[in-house]
Motif scaffolding. Structure first.
Motif, PDB file in Angstrom:
ATOM      1  N   GLU A 335       6.713   2.248  -4.469  1.00 17.52           N
ATOM      2  CA  GLU A 335       5.600   2.706  -3.628  1.00 17.52           C
ATOM      3  C   GLU A 335       4.647   3.651  -4.363  1.00 17.52           C
ATOM      4  O   GLU A 335       3.431   3.510  -4.288  1.00 17.52           O
ATOM      5  N   ARG A 336       5.231   4.647  -5.035  1.00 20.89           N
ATOM      6  CA  ARG A 336       4.365   5.634  -5.679  1.00 20.89           C
ATOM      7  C   ARG A 336       3.559   5.015  -6.799  1.00 20.89           C
ATOM      8  O   ARG A 336       2.367   5.285  -6.943  1.00 20.89           O
ATOM      9  N   SER A 339       0.783   2.820  -5.336  1.00 22.90           N
ATOM     10  CA  SER A 339      -0.276   3.637  -4.755  1.00 22.90           C
ATOM     11  C   SER A 339      -1.184   4.200  -5.857  1.00 22.90           C
ATOM     12  O   SER A 339      -2.411   4.211  -5.725  1.00 22.90           O
ATOM     13  N   LYS A 340      -0.578   4.609  -6.942  1.00 29.25           N
ATOM     14  CA  LYS A 340      -1.356   5.100  -8.087  1.00 29.25           C
ATOM     15  C   LYS A 340      -2.236   4.002  -8.675  1.00 29.25           C
ATOM     16  O   LYS A 340      -3.402   4.220  -8.982  1.00 29.25           O
ATOM     17  N   ILE A 342      -3.414   1.390  -7.208  1.00 24.54           N
ATOM     18  CA  ILE A 342      -4.529   1.134  -6.292  1.00 24.54           C
ATOM     19  C   ILE A 342      -5.611   2.190  -6.490  1.00 24.54           C
ATOM     20  O   ILE A 342      -6.804   1.885  -6.492  1.00 24.54           O
ATOM     21  N   GLU A 354      -5.542  -5.200   0.363  1.00 26.88           N
ATOM     22  CA  GLU A 354      -4.117  -4.890   0.397  1.00 26.88           C
ATOM     23  C   GLU A 354      -3.424  -5.709   1.472  1.00 26.88           C
ATOM     24  O   GLU A 354      -4.024  -6.095   2.475  1.00 26.88           O
TER      25      GLU A 354
ATOM     26  N   THR B 197      -6.326   6.139   5.478  1.00 20.04           N
ATOM     27  CA  THR B 197      -6.139   4.679   5.468  1.00 20.04           C
ATOM     28  C   THR B 197      -5.698   4.162   6.838  1.00 20.04           C
ATOM     29  O   THR B 197      -5.592   2.960   7.023  1.00 20.04           O
ATOM     30  N   PRO B 332       6.891   8.789   0.445  1.00 18.01           N
ATOM     31  CA  PRO B 332       6.919   7.781  -0.612  1.00 18.01           C
ATOM     32  C   PRO B 332       7.756   8.217  -1.816  1.00 18.01           C
ATOM     33  O   PRO B 332       7.638   9.357  -2.276  1.00 18.01           O
ATOM     34  N   GLU B 389      -3.877  11.056  -2.415  1.00 16.41           N
ATOM     35  CA  GLU B 389      -3.969  10.238  -3.608  1.00 16.41           C
ATOM     36  C   GLU B 389      -5.352   9.583  -3.641  1.00 16.41           C
ATOM     37  O   GLU B 389      -6.024   9.485  -2.625  1.00 16.41           O
ATOM     38  N   ARG B 391      -6.249   6.640  -3.651  1.00 16.29           N
ATOM     39  CA  ARG B 391      -6.341   5.584  -2.666  1.00 16.29           C
ATOM     40  C   ARG B 391      -6.837   6.112  -1.321  1.00 16.29           C
ATOM     41  O   ARG B 391      -7.689   5.505  -0.673  1.00 16.29           O
ATOM     42  N   MET B 392      -6.300   7.247  -0.890  1.00 20.20           N
ATOM     43  CA  MET B 392      -6.722   7.816   0.392  1.00 20.20           C
ATOM     44  C   MET B 392      -8.138   8.396   0.305  1.00 20.20           C
ATOM     45  O   MET B 392      -8.936   8.263   1.229  1.00 20.20           O
TER      46      MET B 392
END
Lengths: 553, 553
Positions: A335-336, A339-340, A342, A354, B197, B332, B389, B391-392
């Motif tokens: 997951e981490r 997420s990075k 992305i 996504e 998100t 996460p 992050e 992404r957010m």
């Protein structure tokens, strides 16, 4: 010889991956699947794990065959390792064999093994066992469930499956044959639990097509689709939709290229002439004519997607006008990292699609209503949930009990190493053996000892100190100050004077030993180790691994 | 001196946690929040990370105050470390100060610092800055958003928030004051992106009550509720529902006990007499009279829940008749561990209520429609997404652009270390500095050098070998065979003869050096290191860290 069937899982129970199940009757044993696991020890140089085939040595003469339900790594990945120990015939589908051959070739043993290709509905007699290979639907192609007739009754092993009536490639799941066995009577159903926590039905592989069509219709620049390299249905969809929107497909990443090559060569992928292009040809085309199908959906740092997102991969880098489609689920633990990844892609300004926002991925595993269909077709006396973490196995049990009316005593939860004995009437775990697992190092070929990994874990946490004491063999006196080499220890570096004071303390400790103590090197080493340990802990609070060396000159 | 405001995030941008933002005008600087981060380096003995306060040294004389928005560890956890360097006044709410005092006491500095308690609507002047503390709603209690008037305009810093009109404890979010600032004119909104998100509204803290009531009504045995120890609203709900169903509550786990104690002492928790019981009293009661409120929702191995699930914790272990409620989200990175923990609990036969199956947890962060409410209330010229992050942050930008009509140029994405300059008209990143982070080791008190962690990483992956060469100072000849100590290296153990052959190879390599080469110890060490490296790689394929030691006697 007793008249009972033993079912022994070597892996795949209480864990994701490493699927491997033994069926034993008298002195005959079948091995069903030989899968890899994906351990959390990757920071310790471990790539994958494989079942503890050492535990099979006692059955060496009994093993008659290896049966592969399908070609995913968690069912096939350990094949070279088991065959290196036990060179028995392998039975598998056409496509599964295609993947197996490639893998055995990498390990240099392809010429030494006997591979039997079987088709759906084939029936094979192997000693007391009669096995029918039954078409199953899954995210991969050419997969089997198995019906295994044994002297005590029929066992159905689902393999990995979902109930997909409209797969992209090949025929739907063969429920008719499963029902026939159900009518004849099935003793036990060994059944995939991966998605047993998910209500409803798992969508067909075909379900992602509309979203892909929308995405292709909207995209103006390049489209980059990342997914599992084994998802052949999905790959076919990408080629089909690309053709529909006048785009060509360039495949990037070793495993994706290999699987596309095998699937096309064996006639599973239907790729029209000119649709598949190389990287050089791709560079000649305009952005709106291109799709890149790439590895790296799990944010693997060496895979194509990560490279394109963070630097340059074969001259390519993600650009603002790109549309990136993440057509895969997140494997727990990643997951981490994902997420990075992305985040990196967003930073490039690209559009990201996504899984959560659009139906661009479906699972290959049976949800609860698929489990209902399978279980009602097979009508087994006993249900044995396999393939999954305990959480899934328990939820599988709960579902079968609460929604399908099975008595608690007819749902058998087993663990790796359990010996489940069936005599045709009763089913009971009669023995439990300690099952280990074997680590394979990051080269992907060599076994790595558990003890080595344990050593790495310990020193990763607090560092290591090597202590060198050089002693005169004649006089028993120190030849020079004790030497200390510290690596990764908090509070110790070469400049801070700590090492000097530790040397003095150790020299002092040494002088307090008697001549007799100095003659027993192992005792002396242990004494010095403890002295240094206490000194370091007191001075810095650290508790590193300490390796003492005493040399006499 | 220039007439501009600088906003510099030291942490919290492009990462989860470690929130810390600097506001600087002329020679005055405010620090907003001093949070911890939760790095992935825990296998290397790292507990948490804190911002790089070293980078603040150049502003030593300028720092006027630290403002805390609320008491979560990712906003408060680094407070002792920053105060040890810069002893400036701290401004925070009553409850936040309660947590801060406890933490400063652990670090032994409580008596040395100046803490100012502020209430909602308080306005404080600190140099050129005028700060109003505005009630925010969140999963924690007594939280603030900040309105900071500066010479170039007003900055709103949301802190962590959601728009909760019906919190369990205290008053709702003070939208009226935020709107007042909006009407007066706000230059920039620094706004929480954690849930950017997520579509829709974040439910109120109160939303979990019905599910708790159902679960309590159904349970016949003990109820074990695990959640975040800082979720004071949730803790109040557990006490309220327990009372309603005639159960007493026993709190287990250090952080949960500490927070209940602080929240009750400061008057935030409303616990009726006799409702809170100790472990010994609990053991006297029947199962249906008991609720255990425990730590360990993230499957921390030392926390109460994990201990109860796998062994015995203070005489308690999970039993078949228990109902276990996992009233928390999965952070996460913890997915695999939590899934395993759930498996252990299932194995005990207990009933498990997971977040996914019932509404037993709500987030404390603003979803997209909360972001809409906040942004429309504040009506800022510039939106600066913080806390999250990349992404957010990007999704936050996307939402504000596509749904709230902000021009792309008025949404500023920044990174840790960026210097965002505002002059009242324009906003631009004018400088970017390298921002590191500082690791704290697993004692939770000591800093650990990045270099030490790097050393641990490297040797964790392939092991380490120490090479000891003992040379006669006069003759320059070897005094004894080179010694080799290997730890965690694949292919090398003491029994397999490798070490003997490596010793011979090294002795041979040594004899090939000239007298002059031997006199330069560092060159000699490097030469021997490379020789041994080549030898090991050729013989075993391993590439361990090699630490050479040359001693002269």
């Amino acid at each position: 010889m007793s008249n009972v069937l033993e079912i022994i899982p070597l892996g795949g129970i209480g864990e994701f991956g490493m699927n491997c199940t033994l069926l034993r009757f008298g002195d005959e044993m079948l091995v069903i699947d030989a899968g890899m696991g994906f351990p959390e020890e990757s920071v310790y140089g471990v790539d994958v794990s494989i079942p503890d085939f050492e535990a099979l040595e006692e059955y060496r003469k009994d093993i008659t065959a290896i049966i592969l339900t399908h070609g995913h790594e968690d069912h096939l990945g350990a094949l070279p390792y088991i065959l290196k120990r036990f060179n028995v015939p392998v039975y598998a589908s056409h496509f599964t064999l295609g993947l197996a051959e490639s893998k055995l070739d990498e390990h240099g043993i392809l010429g030494d093994v006997l591979l039997h290709r079987v088709e759906p509905r084939d029936v094979v007699n192997i000693g007391v066992f009669t096995i029918e290979f039954i078409r199953a639907s899954h995210s991969l192609i050419d997969c089997f469930s198995l019906a295994i007739k044994t002297p005590v009754g029929t066992i159905i092993h689902t393999g990995d499956y979902k109930v997909d009536e409209t797969p992209v490639i090949g025929e739907p799941i063969d429920l008719r044959t499963l029902r026939r066995y159900g009518q004849e009577g099935v003793l036990a159903l060994l059944s995939d639990s991966t998605n047993a926590t998910v209500p409803g039905r798992t969508p067909s592989e075909r379900a992602v097509i509309p979203a892909f069509e929308e995405i292709f219709a909207e995209a103006r620049g390049r489209i980059i689709v990342s997914g599992f390299s084994s998802s052949i249905h999905r790959i076919q969809i990408v080629f089909d939709v690309a053709q529909q929107f006048n785009r060509k497909v360039c495949v990037l990443g070793r495993s994706m290229q290999k699987n596309v090559e095998i699937a096309e060569r064996l006639g599973y992928l239907d790729i029209h002439d000119g649709m598949l292009i190389g990287i050089n040809e791709a560079k000649q085309l305009s952005d709106h004519e291109l799709v890149f199908l790439v590895t790296g959906s799990q944010a693997e740092p060496r895979a194509a997607l990560y490279q394109m997102a963070t630097q340059v991969y074969k001259g390519l880098t993600i650009e603002e006008t790109d549309t990136v489609v993440l057509s895969a689920r997140i494997i727990p633990g990643n997951e981490r990292a994902i997420s990075k990844l992305i985040g990196f892609i967003y930073k490039k300004g690209a559009n990201i699609i996504e899984e959560k926002r659009r139906l661009i991925h479906v699972s290959g595993h049976a949800s609860q209503e698929d489990i209902r269909i399978m279980t009602e077709a097979v009508r087994p006396r006993f249900v044995v949930p396999i393939h999954g973490e305990y959480r899934m196995l328990f939820r599988h049990k709960e579902f079968v009990k609460n929604h399908l009316g099975f008595a608690e005593s007819n749902i058998i939860l087993i663990e790796n190493g359990d010996v489940l004995e069936l005599d045709g009437e009763r089913a009971a775990v009669v023995d439990r053996r300690e099952i280990k697992r074997t680590f394979i190092d990051d080269t992907g070929f060599e076994e790595i000892e558990y003890e080595t990994v344990r050593e790495r874990k310990k020193m990763a946490y607090e560092g290591i100190v090597t202590l060198v004491v050089t002693m005169n063999r004649e006089t028993g006196e120190l030849e020079t100050t004790p030497q200390i080499v510290a690596h990764g220890v908090r509070g110790i570096d070469e400049s801070n004077g700590f090492i000097r004071s530790a040397q003095i303390a150790l020299a002092e400790a040494f002088t307090q030993t008697s001549r007799a103590q100095r003659q027993d090197t192992s005792l002396l080493k242990e004494y010095l180790r403890l002295e240094l340990k206490r000194f370091i802990q007191k001075q810095t609070g650290s508790r590193p691994v300490i390796r003492p060396l005493v040399q006499e000159i």
